[in-house]
Design an enzyme around this catalytic site. Structure first.
Site, PDB file in Angstrom:
ATOM      1  N   ASP A  16       3.802   0.836  12.218  1.00  0.00           N
ATOM      2  CA  ASP A  16       2.577   0.248  11.659  1.00  0.00           C
ATOM      3  C   ASP A  16       2.285  -1.158  12.195  1.00  0.00           C
ATOM      4  OD1 ASP A  16       2.285   2.530  10.179  1.00  0.00           O
ATOM      5  OD2 ASP A  16       3.188   1.694   8.369  1.00  0.00           O
ATOM      6  N   LYS A  54       0.823  -1.214   0.000  1.00  0.00           N
ATOM      7  CA  LYS A  54       0.000   0.000   0.000  1.00  0.00           C
ATOM      8  C   LYS A  54       0.856   1.262   0.000  1.00  0.00           C
ATOM      9  CE  LYS A  54      -2.429   2.730   3.457  1.00  0.00           C
ATOM     10  NZ  LYS A  54      -1.309   3.301   4.216  1.00  0.00           N
ATOM     11  N   ASN A  55       1.844   1.319   0.887  1.00  0.00           N
ATOM     12  CA  ASN A  55       2.588   2.574   1.024  1.00  0.00           C
ATOM     13  C   ASN A  55       3.542   2.839  -0.140  1.00  0.00           C
ATOM     14  OD1 ASN A  55       1.137   3.227   3.253  1.00  0.00           O
ATOM     15  ND2 ASN A  55       2.710   2.643   4.744  1.00  0.00           N
ATOM     16  N   ILE A  75       3.642  18.365   7.774  1.00  0.00           N
ATOM     17  CA  ILE A  75       4.356  18.124   6.513  1.00  0.00           C
ATOM     18  C   ILE A  75       5.408  19.213   6.274  1.00  0.00           C
ATOM     19  CG2 ILE A  75       2.536  16.773   5.377  1.00  0.00           C
ATOM     20  CD1 ILE A  75       1.839  19.357   3.800  1.00  0.00           C
ATOM     21  N   ASP A  76       5.910  19.783   7.386  1.00  0.00           N
ATOM     22  CA  ASP A  76       6.885  20.871   7.252  1.00  0.00           C
ATOM     23  C   ASP A  76       8.144  20.456   6.492  1.00  0.00           C
ATOM     24  OD1 ASP A  76       7.045  19.342   9.816  1.00  0.00           O
ATOM     25  OD2 ASP A  76       8.956  20.384   9.977  1.00  0.00           O
ATOM     26  N   ARG A 134      -4.191  10.583   3.223  1.00  0.00           N
ATOM     27  CA  ARG A 134      -3.044  11.405   3.531  1.00  0.00           C
ATOM     28  C   ARG A 134      -2.034  11.406   2.385  1.00  0.00           C
ATOM     29  NH1 ARG A 134      -0.317  13.864   7.414  1.00  0.00           N
ATOM     30  NH2 ARG A 134       1.920  13.475   7.383  1.00  0.00           N
ATOM     31  N   CYS A 150      -5.264   8.570   8.392  1.00  0.00           N
ATOM     32  CA  CYS A 150      -5.440   8.080   9.760  1.00  0.00           C
ATOM     33  C   CYS A 150      -5.098   9.147  10.784  1.00  0.00           C
ATOM     34  CB  CYS A 150      -4.531   6.877   9.988  1.00  0.00           C
ATOM     35  SG  CYS A 150      -5.094   5.403   9.154  1.00  0.00           S
ATOM     36  N   ARG A 193      -8.946   0.390   3.546  1.00  0.00           N
ATOM     37  CA  ARG A 193      -7.934   1.257   2.926  1.00  0.00           C
ATOM     38  C   ARG A 193      -6.630   0.512   2.710  1.00  0.00           C
ATOM     39  NH1 ARG A 193      -6.231   5.472   6.267  1.00  0.00           N
ATOM     40  NH2 ARG A 193      -4.755   5.594   4.581  1.00  0.00           N
ATOM     41  N   ARG A 242       0.444  15.167  12.463  1.00  0.00           N
ATOM     42  CA  ARG A 242       1.281  14.643  11.378  1.00  0.00           C
ATOM     43  C   ARG A 242       1.648  15.796  10.450  1.00  0.00           C
ATOM     44  NH1 ARG A 242      -1.478   9.261   9.046  1.00  0.00           N
ATOM     45  NH2 ARG A 242       0.587   8.924   8.146  1.00  0.00           N
TER      46      ARG A 242
HETATM   47  N1  EPU Z   1       7.148  14.380  10.430  1.00  0.00           N
HETATM   48  C1  EPU Z   1       7.384  15.718  10.679  1.00  0.00           C
HETATM   49  N2  EPU Z   1       7.383  16.574   9.617  1.00  0.00           N
HETATM   50  C2  EPU Z   1       7.182  16.167   8.339  1.00  0.00           C
HETATM   51  C3  EPU Z   1       6.942  14.809   8.102  1.00  0.00           C
HETATM   52  C4  EPU Z   1       6.929  13.934   9.173  1.00  0.00           C
HETATM   53  O1  EPU Z   1       7.573  16.143  11.806  1.00  0.00           O
HETATM   54  O2  EPU Z   1       7.204  16.998   7.420  1.00  0.00           O
HETATM   55  C5  EPU Z   1       7.163  13.414  11.562  1.00  0.00           C
HETATM   56  C6  EPU Z   1       5.831  12.708  11.750  1.00  0.00           C
HETATM   57  O3  EPU Z   1       4.950  13.450  12.542  1.00  0.00           O
HETATM   58  C7  EPU Z   1       6.262  11.397  12.385  1.00  0.00           C
HETATM   59  C8  EPU Z   1       7.616  11.123  11.737  1.00  0.00           C
HETATM   60  O4  EPU Z   1       8.059  12.374  11.230  1.00  0.00           O
HETATM   61  O5  EPU Z   1       6.456  11.558  13.758  1.00  0.00           O
HETATM   62  C9  EPU Z   1       7.608  10.110  10.616  1.00  0.00           C
HETATM   63  O6  EPU Z   1       6.620  10.452   9.664  1.00  0.00           O
HETATM   64  P1  EPU Z   1       6.731  10.055   8.127  1.00  0.00           P
HETATM   65  O7  EPU Z   1       6.733  11.287   7.310  1.00  0.00           O
HETATM   66  O8  EPU Z   1       7.838   9.083   7.936  1.00  0.00           O
HETATM   67  O9  EPU Z   1       5.338   9.326   7.910  1.00  0.00           O
HETATM   68  P2  EPU Z   1       4.429   9.385   6.628  1.00  0.00           P
HETATM   69  O10 EPU Z   1       5.298   9.392   5.419  1.00  0.00           O
HETATM   70  O11 EPU Z   1       3.410  10.420   6.754  1.00  0.00           O
HETATM   71  C10 EPU Z   1       4.384   6.808   6.284  1.00  0.00           C
HETATM   72  C11 EPU Z   1       3.324   5.773   6.137  1.00  0.00           C
HETATM   73  C12 EPU Z   1       2.678   5.499   7.486  1.00  0.00           C
HETATM   74  C13 EPU Z   1       3.746   5.096   8.481  1.00  0.00           C
HETATM   75  C14 EPU Z   1       4.851   6.153   8.550  1.00  0.00           C
HETATM   76  C15 EPU Z   1       6.009   5.779   9.433  1.00  0.00           C
HETATM   77  C16 EPU Z   1       2.531   6.223   3.902  1.00  0.00           C
HETATM   78  C17 EPU Z   1       1.449   6.707   3.036  1.00  0.00           C
HETATM   79  N3  EPU Z   1       2.311   6.246   5.209  1.00  0.00           N
HETATM   80  O12 EPU Z   1       3.720   7.995   6.720  1.00  0.00           O
HETATM   81  O13 EPU Z   1       1.795   4.430   7.279  1.00  0.00           O
HETATM   82  O14 EPU Z   1       3.169   4.929   9.744  1.00  0.00           O
HETATM   83  O15 EPU Z   1       5.372   6.389   7.216  1.00  0.00           O
HETATM   84  O16 EPU Z   1       6.620   4.631   8.969  1.00  0.00           O
HETATM   85  O17 EPU Z   1       3.560   5.778   3.424  1.00  0.00           O
HETATM   86  C18 EPU Z   1      -0.076   3.064   7.689  1.00  0.00           C
HETATM   87  O18 EPU Z   1       0.286   2.395   6.717  1.00  0.00           O
HETATM   88  O19 EPU Z   1      -0.977   2.690   8.499  1.00  0.00           O
HETATM   89  C19 EPU Z   1       0.584   4.333   7.937  1.00  0.00           C
HETATM   90  C20 EPU Z   1       0.069   5.251   8.742  1.00  0.00           C
END
Ligand code: EPU
Length: 430
Positions: free
Chosen positions: A306, A24-25, A125-126, A94, A118, A398, A123
């Protein structure tokens, strides 16, 4: 609206083979990546899940010609335009944030509604924004939508302050069409990042170091179509491994890359579970004599956040107390209240859940608040005595392809049922 719930009769031993679907990811990044090409891209092995369907619809909204069969997508991006997507389907997942990097890369502009997905606590995106700005984009946030625009994108050196899967992929998507060299430092190393880099490389991009914490990208003027096979879903595989450990006489997980699951396999072995892996299969045998373990979630190759939730369900069966600490999402504990309803003894302290086992779980009516909480409740329902009812099925849909069929194939007693009007009202008011 027809809403369904899941019903599970627990206590049945599982036996047989389960085939893992595409990741999925990865899928949610690969599909937006097709925007960057100028001729058709084919991706096979996709999971048949709602996130994939929504992204496929979004590509059509911006003018793509898309054909999505069960597990294969063909995208002709040649007639796409930089259509603003401030509202609507983008808000449903997301990962629609990947449309920002891909549209910025191709059109040098994009308008994307702020991502849904979720609820795991904040979360931000900075880091994505910081990367796009370093490449030369101006970015504003207006009424819940992000506006991105650049006269031209220029390669840059970007150091991520937080190791982020999403930011690493998103910056890569924009940088492959920027002028000159981009270097992402402190990049995330998840297998999904390598998968996206593999697709982009097949499209003609120049990327080195994906899978390490320094990624170098030399921008190119155009990218072409190609064919790509997605990697297997390590989190889905891990969920079935945990299930096999909980209830399996003998469960064979097929279409898996064992290396992607080393941290989970090590923990399960520490708990006393027998696991054999070879090539693309893992064989797991459960036991009723489980040792407690402590777990800390970390970025890859550490223990994945996860899988923290489904593993918590298994730990309720261990002989003693275990501590699960989530360093990635410190508030990812919404499944705990539900597990308590099923008679688990767990308390949450800060970023940690302390599980006191062993408990004999009892069937109950529970609600999945997010995708992996849903997985945790399915694991718990299969372990429990009596019937468990899980609502919030839209979260599970999802990310888990054909969950009911796959589990039924292993001998589980699980089925979907329509919810009554009254039940739907109760759920919406709670
Ligand atoms: N973070 C920041 N700033 C940013 C981006 C992230 O502070 O700009 C923080 C987040 O708040 C978190 C950490 O960095 O504490 C890691 O976040 P990351 O960006 O790696 O997560 P993501 O890319 O939003 C993906 C997966 C998630 C999974 C996380 C961690 C996708 C679509 N989602 O999210 O998957 O939990 O990586 O491995 O790839 C799931 O599959 O259930 C799921 C939530």
């Amino acid at each position: 609206m027809d809403m369904e719930k899941l019903k599970i009769e627990g206590g049945n031993k599982l036996r047989g083979t389960v085939r893992v679907s595409g990741a999925k990811n990865s899928a949610v990044a690969l599909i937006p990546a097709t925007i960057l090409a100028d001729s058709p891209v084919v991706i096979d092995g996709l999971p048949n899940i709602s996130d994939v369907q929504i992204l496929s619809d979004l590509l059509q909204e911006i003018g793509g010609t898309v054909s999505l069969n069960e597990n294969e997508i063909i995208v002709d991006p040649s007639r796409m335009i930089s259509m603003p997507l401030p509202n609507g389907k983008v808000k449903k997942l997301r990962a629609s944030y990947y449309l920002m990097g891909a549209m910025l890369g191709r059109f040098k502009k994009a308008v994307i509604g702020l991502p849904g997905g979720c609820h795991l606590g904040p979360r931000p995106i900075d880091q994505h924004i910081k990367g796009f700005e370093a490449l030369g984009a101006q970015i504003t946030n207006e009424q819940g939508a992000i506006y991105l625009r650049a006269d031209e994108l220029k390669g840059a050196r970007i150091y991520l302050d937080v190791v982020s899967v999403g930011a690493t992929i998103n910056i890569m998507l924009a940088a492959v069409r920027a002028k000159g060299r981009t270097i992402i430092e402190n990049a995330a190393k998840e297998p999904e990042i390598i998968d996206v880099a593999t697709l982009l490389t097949s499209m003609g991009a120049k990327i080195k170091g994906a899978g390490t914490d320094v990624i170098r990208i030399d921008g190119v003027d155009s990218l072409h179509g190609c064919r790509h096979s997605i990697i297997p879903d390590r989190i889905e595989a891990g969920t079935y491994l945990i299930l096999g450990a909980a209830m399996g006489e003998e469960v064979l997980i097929d279409n898996v890359i064992p290396l992607h699951l080393e941290s989970l396999i090590a923990k399960l072995r520490e708990m006393g579970i027998s696991i054999e892996s070879k090539d693309d299969q893992i064989l797991v045998r459960g036991t009723d004599n489980l040792k407690p373990v402590d777990i800390k979630t970390l970025v890859y190759p550490g223990f994945p956040t996860d899988l923290q939730q489904p593993l918590t369900s298994l730990l309720t069966k261990a002989n003693g107390s275990s501590i699960v600490t989530d360093t990635i999402y410190g508030a990812r504990f919404k499944h705990i209240d539900e597990l308590r309803r099923m008679s688990a003894t767990i308390k949450v302290e800060g970023r940690s859940a302390i599980i006191n086992g062993p408990s004999k779980l009892q069937g109950a009516k529970v609600r999945a608040s997010d995708l992996r909480a849903g997985a945790a409740l399915v694991v718990a329902g299969l372990m429990a005595e009596g019937i468990t009812e899980v609502t919030g099925l839209e979260h599970i849909d999802r990310g888990y392809e054909n969950l009911v069929d796959k589990l039924t194939g292993l001998g589980a007693v699980i089925w979907r049922e329509s919810m009554s009007k009254q039940e739907i009202e109760q759920l919406q008011n709670s």
